[in-house]
Design a protein around this motif. Sequence first.
Motif, PDB file in Angstrom:
ATOM      1  N   PHE A  18       0.690  -1.159  -0.010  1.00 15.34           N
ATOM      2  CA  PHE A  18      -0.088   0.125   0.065  1.00 15.34           C
ATOM      3  C   PHE A  18       0.790   1.308   0.073  1.00 15.34           C
ATOM      4  CE2 PHE A  18      -2.186   3.271   1.984  1.00 15.34           C
ATOM      5  CZ  PHE A  18      -3.408   3.307   1.471  1.00 15.34           C
ATOM      6  N   THR A  78       2.177   3.283  -3.464  1.00 13.24           N
ATOM      7  CA  THR A  78       1.773   4.680  -3.562  1.00 13.24           C
ATOM      8  C   THR A  78       2.716   5.768  -3.870  1.00 13.24           C
ATOM      9  OG1 THR A  78      -0.246   4.193  -2.297  1.00 13.24           O
ATOM     10  CG2 THR A  78       0.452   6.461  -2.408  1.00 13.24           C
ATOM     11  N   PHE A 115       3.789   8.021  -7.129  1.00 11.64           N
ATOM     12  CA  PHE A 115       3.952   9.446  -7.260  1.00 11.64           C
ATOM     13  C   PHE A 115       5.230   9.887  -7.614  1.00 11.64           C
ATOM     14  CE2 PHE A 115      -0.021   9.728  -5.048  1.00 11.64           C
ATOM     15  CZ  PHE A 115      -0.650  10.632  -5.422  1.00 11.64           C
ATOM     16  N   ASN A 143       5.882  15.566   3.809  1.00 13.08           N
ATOM     17  CA  ASN A 143       5.111  16.012   4.745  1.00 13.08           C
ATOM     18  C   ASN A 143       4.132  14.950   5.379  1.00 13.08           C
ATOM     19  OD1 ASN A 143       3.962  18.134   6.517  1.00 13.08           O
ATOM     20  ND2 ASN A 143       2.293  18.167   5.143  1.00 13.08           N
ATOM     21  N   GLY A 144       4.590  14.396   6.722  1.00  9.80           N
ATOM     22  CA  GLY A 144       3.662  13.324   7.040  1.00  9.80           C
ATOM     23  C   GLY A 144       4.643  11.943   6.771  1.00  9.80           C
ATOM     24  N   SER A 169       5.907   9.995   8.711  1.00  8.55           N
ATOM     25  CA  SER A 169       5.794   8.773   9.579  1.00  8.55           C
ATOM     26  C   SER A 169       4.441   7.715   9.240  1.00  8.55           C
ATOM     27  CB  SER A 169       5.756   9.156  10.908  1.00  8.55           C
ATOM     28  OG  SER A 169       4.675  10.028  11.217  1.00  8.55           O
ATOM     29  N   GLY A 170       3.983   8.002   8.435  1.00 10.68           N
ATOM     30  CA  GLY A 170       2.690   7.144   8.052  1.00 10.68           C
ATOM     31  C   GLY A 170       3.415   6.102   7.092  1.00 10.68           C
ATOM     32  N   CYS A 173       7.382  15.475  10.367  1.00  3.34           N
ATOM     33  CA  CYS A 173       6.513  14.788  11.430  1.00  3.34           C
ATOM     34  C   CYS A 173       6.443  15.382  12.845  1.00  3.34           C
ATOM     35  CB  CYS A 173       7.056  13.285  11.457  1.00  3.34           C
ATOM     36  SG  CYS A 173       8.762  13.261  12.100  1.00  3.34           S
ATOM     37  N   ASN A 211       8.118  11.312  16.287  1.00  2.00           N
ATOM     38  CA  ASN A 211       8.443  10.418  15.203  1.00  2.00           C
ATOM     39  C   ASN A 211       9.728  10.912  14.716  1.00  2.00           C
ATOM     40  OD1 ASN A 211       6.495   8.636  15.510  1.00  2.00           O
ATOM     41  ND2 ASN A 211       5.003   9.962  14.319  1.00  2.00           N
ATOM     42  N   TYR A 234       6.746  19.324  12.893  1.00  2.00           N
ATOM     43  CA  TYR A 234       5.930  20.242  12.466  1.00  2.00           C
ATOM     44  C   TYR A 234       5.108  21.158  13.589  1.00  2.00           C
ATOM     45  CZ  TYR A 234       2.365  16.768  13.195  1.00  2.00           C
ATOM     46  OH  TYR A 234       1.398  16.137  13.515  1.00  2.00           O
ATOM     47  N   ALA A 246      -0.094  14.252   4.409  1.00  2.00           N
ATOM     48  CA  ALA A 246      -1.279  14.810   5.490  1.00  2.00           C
ATOM     49  C   ALA A 246      -2.100  15.567   5.217  1.00  2.00           C
ATOM     50  CB  ALA A 246      -0.091  15.332   6.633  1.00  2.00           C
ATOM     51  N   THR A 284      -1.758  18.969   4.717  1.00  2.00           N
ATOM     52  CA  THR A 284      -1.797  20.310   5.300  1.00  2.00           C
ATOM     53  C   THR A 284      -0.640  20.923   4.410  1.00  2.00           C
ATOM     54  OG1 THR A 284       0.309  19.209   6.480  1.00  2.00           O
ATOM     55  CG2 THR A 284      -2.069  19.626   7.742  1.00  2.00           C
ATOM     56  N   GLY A 344      -4.086  12.889  -7.578  1.00  2.00           N
ATOM     57  CA  GLY A 344      -4.790  11.788  -8.181  1.00  2.00           C
ATOM     58  C   GLY A 344      -4.710  10.504  -7.612  1.00  2.00           C
ATOM     59  N   GLY A 387       3.825   4.208  10.472  1.00  2.00           N
ATOM     60  CA  GLY A 387       3.963   3.174   9.404  1.00  2.00           C
ATOM     61  C   GLY A 387       3.063   2.226   9.189  1.00  2.00           C
TER      62      GLY A 387
HETATM   63  N1  LIG Z   1      -3.848   9.256  -3.970  1.00  2.00           N
HETATM   64  C1  LIG Z   1      -3.697   8.075  -3.575  1.00  2.00           C
HETATM   65  O1  LIG Z   1      -3.975   7.191  -4.602  1.00  2.00           O
HETATM   66  C2  LIG Z   1      -3.529   7.619  -2.264  1.00  2.00           C
HETATM   67  C3  LIG Z   1      -3.010   6.397  -1.857  1.00  2.00           C
HETATM   68  C4  LIG Z   1      -2.727   5.791  -0.601  1.00  2.00           C
HETATM   69  C5  LIG Z   1      -3.172   6.646   0.466  1.00  2.00           C
HETATM   70  N2  LIG Z   1      -3.457   7.834   0.006  1.00  2.00           N
HETATM   71  C6  LIG Z   1      -3.898   8.981   1.158  1.00  2.00           C
HETATM   72  O2  LIG Z   1      -2.627   9.392   1.609  1.00  2.00           O
HETATM   73  C7  LIG Z   1      -2.852   9.742   3.268  1.00  2.00           C
HETATM   74  C8  LIG Z   1      -1.691   9.094   4.128  1.00  2.00           C
HETATM   75  O3  LIG Z   1      -1.797   7.771   3.825  1.00  2.00           O
HETATM   76  P1  LIG Z   1      -1.041   6.851   4.914  1.00  2.00           P
HETATM   77  O4  LIG Z   1      -1.306   5.531   4.859  1.00  2.00           O
HETATM   78  O5  LIG Z   1       0.264   7.284   4.959  1.00  2.00           O
HETATM   79  O6  LIG Z   1      -1.578   7.518   6.166  1.00  2.00           O
HETATM   80  P2  LIG Z   1      -1.179   7.110   7.891  1.00  2.00           P
HETATM   81  O7  LIG Z   1      -0.148   5.710   7.629  1.00  2.00           O
HETATM   82  O8  LIG Z   1      -2.359   7.007   8.803  1.00  2.00           O
HETATM   83  O9  LIG Z   1      -0.246   8.644   8.404  1.00  2.00           O
HETATM   84  C9  LIG Z   1      -0.550   9.384   8.799  1.00  2.00           C
HETATM   85  C10 LIG Z   1       0.432  10.175   9.385  1.00  2.00           C
HETATM   86  O10 LIG Z   1       0.117  11.622   8.970  1.00  2.00           O
HETATM   87  C11 LIG Z   1       0.875  12.251  10.217  1.00  2.00           C
HETATM   88  N3  LIG Z   1       0.420  13.502  10.282  1.00  2.00           N
HETATM   89  C12 LIG Z   1      -0.790  13.798  10.821  1.00  2.00           C
HETATM   90  N4  LIG Z   1      -1.018  15.236  10.999  1.00  2.00           N
HETATM   91  C13 LIG Z   1      -0.077  15.662  10.384  1.00  2.00           C
HETATM   92  C14 LIG Z   1       0.538  17.138   9.976  1.00  2.00           C
HETATM   93  N5  LIG Z   1      -0.256  18.030  10.508  1.00  2.00           N
HETATM   94  N6  LIG Z   1       1.665  17.119   9.278  1.00  2.00           N
HETATM   95  C15 LIG Z   1       2.557  16.155   9.347  1.00  2.00           C
HETATM   96  N7  LIG Z   1       2.099  15.022   9.222  1.00  2.00           N
HETATM   97  C16 LIG Z   1       0.894  14.864   9.898  1.00  2.00           C
HETATM   98  C17 LIG Z   1       0.895  11.485  11.171  1.00  2.00           C
HETATM   99  O11 LIG Z   1       2.129  11.570  11.689  1.00  2.00           O
HETATM  100  P3  LIG Z   1       2.503  12.287  13.231  1.00  2.00           P
HETATM  101  O12 LIG Z   1       1.865  11.209  14.251  1.00  2.00           O
HETATM  102  O13 LIG Z   1       4.106  12.246  13.406  1.00  2.00           O
HETATM  103  O14 LIG Z   1       1.896  13.358  13.184  1.00  2.00           O
HETATM  104  C18 LIG Z   1       0.776   9.940  10.801  1.00  2.00           C
HETATM  105  O15 LIG Z   1       1.959   9.199  10.715  1.00  2.00           O
HETATM  106  C19 LIG Z   1      -4.229   9.173   3.332  1.00  2.00           C
HETATM  107  O16 LIG Z   1      -5.219  10.197   3.364  1.00  2.00           O
HETATM  108  C20 LIG Z   1      -4.580   8.401   2.342  1.00  2.00           C
HETATM  109  O17 LIG Z   1      -5.941   8.338   2.105  1.00  2.00           O
HETATM  110  C21 LIG Z   1      -3.807   8.427  -1.123  1.00  2.00           C
END
Ligand SMILES: NC(=O)c1ccc[n+]([C@@H]2O[C@H](COP(=O)([O-])OP(=O)(O)OC[C@H]3O[C@@H](n4cnc5c(N)ncnc54)[C@H](OP(=O)(O)O)[C@@H]3O)[C@@H](O)[C@H]2O)c1
Length: 347
Positions: free
Chosen positions: A156, A160, A164, A179-180, A182-183, A204, A208, A223, A242, A244, A287, A335
């Motif tokens: 996943f 992704t 990109f 930006n973001g 740690s996810g 992050c 993190n 941040y 994220a 933001t 997208g 992660g």
């Molecule tokens: N376009 C596409 O095809 C596609 C594909 C996959 C995912 N996505 C989207 O991408 C997003 C991220 O996915 P993910 O799986 O990586 O999510 P995730 O694992 O839940 O990661 C969320 C991360 O966001 C960080 N975060 C929260 N608020 C923040 C802020 N203000 N500034 C910087 N970091 C912040 C958190 O870190 P901290 O705890 O350190 O704040 C957390 O580690 C999701 O919304 C998902 O829907 C889109």
Amino acid sequence: MTIGTGTVIEHSVHAPGERMKAIVYGRYGSPDVLELTEIPKPAPRDHEVLIKVHATTVTSGDWRGRTLNVPRGFGLISRLVFGISRPRQPILGSELCGEIAAVGKTVSKFKVGDKVFAFSGMRMGCYVEYKCMPEDGAVALKPANLSDEEAAAISFGGTTALAFFRRAKIQIGDKVLINGASGAVGTAAVQLARHFGAEVTGVCSTGNLELVKSIGADKVIDYTKTDFTQNGETYDIIVDTAGTAPFSRSRGSLNEGGRLLPVLGTLSDMLQMPWVAMTSNKRVVAGPVSGGAADLRFLAGLAESGQFRPVVDRRYPFEQIADAHRYVDTGRKRGNVVITFENRHQH
Ligand SMILES: NC(=O)c1ccc[n+]([C@@H]2O[C@H](COP(=O)([O-])OP(=O)(O)OC[C@H]3O[C@@H](n4cnc5c(N)ncnc54)[C@H](OP(=O)(O)O)[C@@H]3O)[C@@H](O)[C@H]2O)c1
């Protein structure tokens, strides 16, 4: 099979009389909508493999599919994709690691006993004990140096970030800010950007910073203390997982020719792409993205050479998947969150 509210489980073919555990949901809502149940065990068609699942994950995509909480502007589109009044696909889960348990008559790429990982993407359906996939689908041999839990979490975030970076034509020496960081997508993006020879800055929260450094970020920004758009630094690529750092906020942090990648992008992020391209020499690249078998093999190769290792945060047994969803709902996972089956190989 019909469950609760009339949810239909679609399988290719069933193994007569055999059943398996699955986590299903028949309506959108809190983690309480997830139910452990039994459904018919699938059997592979001629071109399919049957995978005995060792581990799967709870991703931000599962959270979106369960809640229909989607980025601004995508409400109607997401109902068309996931199901208007209730989920069309009652089984979530987009990635897994496991072992080939049976193969269809014409399958030549895999054999029984092969350890594999797979990505079903938007088609979901991985919260099961056994899953059929076409042999030409997004299935690849598991890197031997990763645990089942790590291998389940390759696809996943990895596909992704990869998609990109490819769209943005990342180059050696690019300055990349994530930006973001740690996810799931962020931790993959840090490692892939390093692989592509970029200089990487991860953004992050305080707790993190060490994690993001440990996976290869050259610099980290907290941040909660520093706004990266105000510190005078500029980048060739900004990845925003994220939501933001929209273009209106981050354009001043992009170099000439710089690209913003709103992984968490709203409809307006997508709609402004041509306008930004016409009126500046910067780009917004937004997208949905997807990944196929070649991408999985590429990521497996990076894992084998030590350049990519999925970050695993918490692990939950299959039966406690609702608790895993509750944790993912916090938006603070580090992660990946992995779901395991007891009594199945973990290494
Ligand atoms: N376009 C596409 O095809 C596609 C594909 C996959 C995912 N996505 C989207 O991408 C997003 C991220 O996915 P993910 O799986 O990586 O999510 P995730 O694992 O839940 O990661 C969320 C991360 O966001 C960080 N975060 C929260 N608020 C923040 C802020 N203000 N500034 C910087 N970091 C912040 C958190 O870190 P901290 O705890 O350190 O704040 C957390 O580690 C999701 O919304 C998902 O829907 C889109």
